[in-house]
Scaffold this active site. Structure first.
Site, PDB file in Angstrom:
ATOM      1  N   LYS A   1     -25.542  81.692   5.560  1.00  0.00           N
ATOM      2  CA  LYS A   1     -25.221  81.850   6.969  1.00  0.00           C
ATOM      3  C   LYS A   1     -25.076  83.332   7.289  1.00  0.00           C
ATOM      4  CE  LYS A   1     -23.001  78.987  10.392  1.00  0.00           C
ATOM      5  NZ  LYS A   1     -21.966  77.990  10.657  1.00  0.00           N
TER       6      LYS A   1
ATOM      7  N   GLU B   1     -24.101  69.474  15.472  1.00  0.00           N
ATOM      8  CA  GLU B   1     -23.836  68.032  15.431  1.00  0.00           C
ATOM      9  C   GLU B   1     -22.483  67.656  16.031  1.00  0.00           C
ATOM     10  OE1 GLU B   1     -26.552  68.920  11.868  1.00  0.00           O
ATOM     11  OE2 GLU B   1     -24.912  69.903  12.941  1.00  0.00           O
TER      12      GLU B   1
ATOM     13  N   THR C   1     -31.056  71.626  15.021  1.00  0.00           N
ATOM     14  CA  THR C   1     -30.458  72.429  13.960  1.00  0.00           C
ATOM     15  C   THR C   1     -31.491  73.448  13.486  1.00  0.00           C
ATOM     16  OG1 THR C   1     -31.220  71.000  12.164  1.00  0.00           O
ATOM     17  CG2 THR C   1     -29.138  70.405  13.243  1.00  0.00           C
TER      18      THR C   1
ATOM     19  N   TRP D   1     -28.204  79.961  10.205  1.00  0.00           N
ATOM     20  CA  TRP D   1     -28.433  79.440   8.853  1.00  0.00           C
ATOM     21  C   TRP D   1     -29.794  79.883   8.323  1.00  0.00           C
ATOM     22  CZ3 TRP D   1     -24.622  77.381   6.166  1.00  0.00           C
ATOM     23  CH2 TRP D   1     -23.568  76.744   6.832  1.00  0.00           C
TER      24      TRP D   1
END
Length: 542
Positions: free
Chosen positions: A437, A329, A182, A442
């Site tokens: 975002k 995820e 991430t 992000w």
């Protein structure tokens, strides 16, 4: 009555590799090179070179479960790594080249990468974080913009002497195949380890007609980078379907992509809103310049797209853009905004198409109260945090970090605040945390705030999202200076530049006397957003 026993057949990526050679060997893989020429190979070549790669990596000491990192653009060599590394039992780990070098160093070390494959044009980026990484034993360089000289092992020279047949092992379908991280919106980046089984199931569902619908006759262009969330699974789906695949290399500007789409007669493409906003603007500026009549579907994801974008493509250019939602995820496909025929006449509205859609098969969704975590009704009004579960949704992070993101009853907390209507269509309305975002990537407000407040002249700083006509959102910083101290906008930007990727840096710095707070003393960012949300809409950044 018990059903008869079924054959125990492992769901592994090796099957896709073997199938590509056996049934789609003549299917073409097109790569746009840095000099804008095109290289062409076939799926038969893909299998042959994946075998050579497996031999070469074995000779370098790569074994089952070892991580092989990639720092590459979208090209045929990267596709070889996508298939060859997992088929030999190792794990391919894609490094996001848009992250700051310090983050890349952390990620490569945390993953304990053993080998790195890097494009020659990206060697300067690697050198910035190389001193931080002790686990990488060998560096293999893909000569994407010239010969490799003294910087590591040459990819082509390494593969050249190897046999073009490899006895790929029989693997456990639950063995790891790929590792993606991430963007570290809260704390350090976290790794998501995908199994062969999860990728295969995700691929099969992606190929269904009412999800992404990959077909053998398609020409697939993954605009989304292969270093970002597994390119949304598109490379695997294209190979499984036997579709022709077109890889854009480093050229992701609207004009280059439109030229490529028209020249190669692309039928399916996918990318983040920023890409499609630029493409729509260019199509509006030069109507009729590009023949996109072959295009049957363009998928948009990574961030919520403005309804005007979807409407512009359809009404002015006759092109269909389909909204989808997912996360690293979720492997990453979670929902798709197709308009179901069962909804009846009039359902094909812009409002429905601009939603994030409803879950694809095998994905369950619910949203829960932000205060009490109780499931909320699907009434299109109640807002709560979205939670999902399914066979390709992560149940933990690599190294068992981030346990608070997973519920005791088996759901993943997405961090998105949504409504869900009576037909199951989900719409993102906010975020449970104040992350930003921008262009599908992000940005952590807290990380920027902490860095700003390390400046000697800054007393307090709150970073929040403002709407932006190109990037969807951009960060703004509200800053309170210490009494008697001064600092210019340029000085604050210079203070942040060594620590963050360029796209993280705030577009504007607002010097204020005080930052609004909640009753518990926390920054009241909702108030800042209300006051300054439209500050950037009249002046988009580059």
């Amino acid at each position: 009555m018990l059903a008869g026993r079924m054959m125990d057949y492992p769901l592994t990526l090796t099957h896709f590799l073997e199938r590509a050679r056996t049934y789609h060997g003549r299917c073409e893989i097109v790569t746009q090179n840095p000099d804008r020429t095109s290289s062409r190979s076939t799926y038969a070549d893909l299998h042959r070179r994946a075998a050579k790669l497996a031999h070469a990596l074995t000779r370098l000491g790569v074994g089952a479960g070892d991580r092989v990192a990639t720092l590459c653009w979208n090209h045929a060599r990267h596709l070889e790594l996508y298939l060859g590394v997992p088929a030999m039992g190792a794990v391919v780990h894609t490094l996001n080249l848009r992250l700051h070098p310090s983050e890349l160093g952390y990620i490569a070390s945390h993953a304990e990468d053993k080998v790195l494959v890097v494009d020659r044009s990206l060697l300067p980026l690697y050198r910035k974080f190389a001193p931080q990484v002790r686990c990488i034993r060998r560096v293999i360089v893909v000569g994407d913009d010239g010969p490799v000289e003294g910087d590591g092992l040459d990819y082509e020279a390494l593969l050249a002497p190897e046999p073009d047949h490899f006895d790929f092992p029989t693997l456990d379908e639950r063995a790891a195949a790929m590792l993606c991280y991430t963007s570290g919106t809260t704390g350090n980046p976290k790794g998501v380890l995908y199994s062969h089984r999860s990728i295969v199931l995700h691929t099969l569902v992606s190929c269904m007609h009412d999800t992404l619908g990959f077909r053998e006759r398609d020409v697939v262009l993954p605009v989304v980078p292969m270093f970002h969330a597994m390119a949304w699974g598109m490379p695997y789906s294209a190979v499984a379907a036997g579709a022709r695949i077109v890889l854009p290399g480093p050229h992701l500007d609207p004009a280059s992509l439109l030229d490529l789409m028209a020249r190669e007669r692309v039928t399916f493409a996918a990318g983040v809103p920023t890409i499609w906003l630029g493409i729509l603007a260019l199509l509006d500026e030069h109507p009729g310049r590009w023949d996109l009549s072959a295009m049957r579907s363009m998928v948009i994801g990574g961030a919520a797209a403005p309804p005007s974008l979807l409407d512009g493509f359809r009404s002015r250019h006759g092109l269909t853009v389909t909204h989808a939602w997912g996360m690293t995820e979720t492997n990453p496909l979670g929902t798709i905004a197709h308009v179901r025929a069962s909804l009846g006449p009039g359902a094909d509205s812009l409002d429905t198409r601009a939603s994030q859609g409803y879950p694809v098969p095998f994905i369950d969704q619910r949203h829960v109260g932000l205060d009490d975590s109780r499931p909320l009704p699907w009434d299109g009004q109640s807002m709560g945090e979205l939670e999902v579960r399914g066979p390709w949704v992560a149940s933990s992070y690599f190294g068992d970090e981030g346990e608070d993101r997973f519920t005791k009853d088996g759901w993943f907390k997405t961090g998105d605040v949504v409504t869900i209507d009576g037909e199951g269509y989900m719409r993102i309305t906010d975020r449970s945390k104040d992350v930003i975002k921008s262009g599908g990537e992000w940005i952590s407000s807290v990380a920027l705030e902490n860095a700003l407040m390390s400046h000697p002249a800054v007393l307090e700083a709150a970073v929040f999202a403002a709407r932006h006509p190109v990037w969807s959102e951009r960060p703004l910083a509200a800053v309170v200076l210490r009494q008697g101290q001064t600092a210019s906008k340029d000085e604050l930007r210079a203070h942040l530049e060594p620590r963050f990727a360029k796209f993280w840096l705030p577009d504007e710095y607002l010097f204020v006397e005080r930052i609004p707070r909640t009753s518990t003393g926390k920054f009241l960012k909702s108030k800042l957003r209300e006051e300054f949300a439209d500050l950037l809409t009249a002046k988009p950044s580059g």
